[in-house]
Design a protein around this motif. Structure first.
Motif, PDB file in Angstrom:
ATOM      1  N   ALA A 296      -2.348   1.165  16.333  1.00  0.00           N
ATOM      2  CA  ALA A 296      -1.157   0.368  16.628  1.00  0.00           C
ATOM      3  C   ALA A 296      -1.180  -0.148  18.063  1.00  0.00           C
ATOM      4  O   ALA A 296      -0.839  -1.306  18.327  1.00  0.00           O
ATOM      5  CB  ALA A 296       0.104   1.202  16.384  1.00  0.00           C
TER       6      ALA A 296
ATOM      7  N   ALA B  27       7.597  -1.840  14.786  1.00  0.00           N
ATOM      8  CA  ALA B  27       8.246  -1.244  13.617  1.00  0.00           C
ATOM      9  C   ALA B  27       7.433  -1.503  12.351  1.00  0.00           C
ATOM     10  O   ALA B  27       7.272  -0.627  11.492  1.00  0.00           O
ATOM     11  CB  ALA B  27       9.664  -1.794  13.469  1.00  0.00           C
TER      12      ALA B  27
ATOM     13  N   ARG C   1       4.463   0.739  12.252  1.00  0.00           N
ATOM     14  CA  ARG C   1       4.840   2.100  11.843  1.00  0.00           C
ATOM     15  C   ARG C   1       4.927   2.193  10.325  1.00  0.00           C
ATOM     16  O   ARG C   1       4.540   3.202   9.724  1.00  0.00           O
ATOM     17  CB  ARG C   1       6.164   2.505  12.495  1.00  0.00           C
ATOM     18  N   ASP C   2       5.454   1.139   9.687  1.00  0.00           N
ATOM     19  CA  ASP C   2       5.490   1.116   8.222  1.00  0.00           C
ATOM     20  C   ASP C   2       4.075   1.153   7.642  1.00  0.00           C
ATOM     21  O   ASP C   2       3.814   1.869   6.669  1.00  0.00           O
ATOM     22  CB  ASP C   2       6.213  -0.143   7.735  1.00  0.00           C
TER      23      ASP C   2
ATOM     24  N   ASP D 184       1.424   2.387   8.994  1.00  0.00           N
ATOM     25  CA  ASP D 184       0.864   3.716   9.213  1.00  0.00           C
ATOM     26  C   ASP D 184       1.413   4.714   8.202  1.00  0.00           C
ATOM     27  O   ASP D 184       0.669   5.529   7.640  1.00  0.00           O
ATOM     28  CB  ASP D 184       1.172   4.175  10.646  1.00  0.00           C
ATOM     29  N   ALA D 185       2.720   4.664   7.936  1.00  0.00           N
ATOM     30  CA  ALA D 185       3.330   5.582   6.977  1.00  0.00           C
ATOM     31  C   ALA D 185       2.783   5.344   5.572  1.00  0.00           C
ATOM     32  O   ALA D 185       2.516   6.290   4.820  1.00  0.00           O
ATOM     33  CB  ALA D 185       4.849   5.422   6.999  1.00  0.00           C
TER      34      ALA D 185
END
Length: 248
Positions: free
Chosen positions: A105, A134, A137-138, A140-141
């Motif tokens: 990221a 943000a 992060r999505d 990555d999740a």
């Protein structure tokens, strides 16, 4: 007249040897070490500042070492200092540099920032790097936390995701928006149903695509193609990522 008793031959030789050893050698007293380590030591050429060994210079710890701060025999220590960072605080590495500036990221955002700074038309009033963070992060999740239930169906596979499971909320935000791009790039068909906190994604393809769909799985399908890069630039620039067909 009485004769004196003659000394044994071995004693005579020993006395001669002792007299030779006791005689001062030329230059013995000259050039003694400045530190005064003992009478009779000669300041051998090449010994400096402490005279700990022949051929040593400036505090080297083993014979044959050269340069300030060398710590092992045969190492040339020019340019090294005690801290290992170079002289002064302005340390710069020499030679090749790594390409990555950090983890995924961080590197992605750094790349986008460099593009925005290089573009004279960038409207900094619209730039929104936190929105890109943000979204990353999505991503990555979805890749590291989500464990979708997968089952084979004729022509492909079905994936079931609960919104409240780890990575589920990220999947709910990303899958509906990205699947149209996946369909276009792979030539597959995707059906999405979202009911009572459960998302069901059914992906099928033409003959021969069944094994590919199952092998890719949800994560592989989502990572397919090169539509993510322009999408990230659009988000960071404050533009609508759907304006030119980008997924959100």
């Amino acid at each position: 007249m009485r004769r004196r008793p003659r000394a044994p031959r071995g004693v005579v030789f020993s006395a001669i040897a002792l007299s030779i050893l006791a005689a001062p050698l030329p230059g013995l007293a000259e050039g003694m070490a400045h530190d005064g380590h003992g009478a009779g030591m000669k300041h051998v050429e090449g010994m400096q500042h402490g005279g700990h060994g022949e051929g040593m210079h400036h505090g080297a710890h083993a014979g044959g070492m050269h340069g300030d701060g060398a710590h092992a025999g045969g190492m040339a220590g020019g340019g090294m200092d005690h801290g290992g960072h170079g002289e002064g605080d302005d340390w710069r590495p020499e030679g090749a540099l790594p390409f990555e500036v950090g983890q995924g990221a961080f590197a992605a955002i750094a790349e986008i920032v460099a593009l925005l700074q290089a573009d004279p038309d960038t409207d900094w009033r619209r730039v929104d790097i936190p929105a890109l963070a943000a979204h990353l992060r999505d991503m990555d999740a979805l890749m590291t936390e989500l464990l979708p239930r997968a089952e084979p169906i004729p022509g492909g596979a079905r994936f079931t995701i609960h919104r409240d499971e780890p990575g589920g909320a990220a999947a709910w935000r990303m899958i509906p928006a990205h699947m149209p791009m996946v369909e276009a790039e792979l030539g597959v068909s995707a059906g999405i149903a979202m009911e009572e906190g459960v998302l069901t994604l059914s992906v099928t393809g033409p003959e021969g695509a069944e094994a590919m769909i199952r092998g890719l799985g949800l994560q592989g399908l989502m990572a397919t193609g090169a539509h993510h890069q322009p999408h990230h630039l659009a988000i960071a620039s404050g533009r609508d990522p759907h304006a030119q067909g980008h997924a959100h």
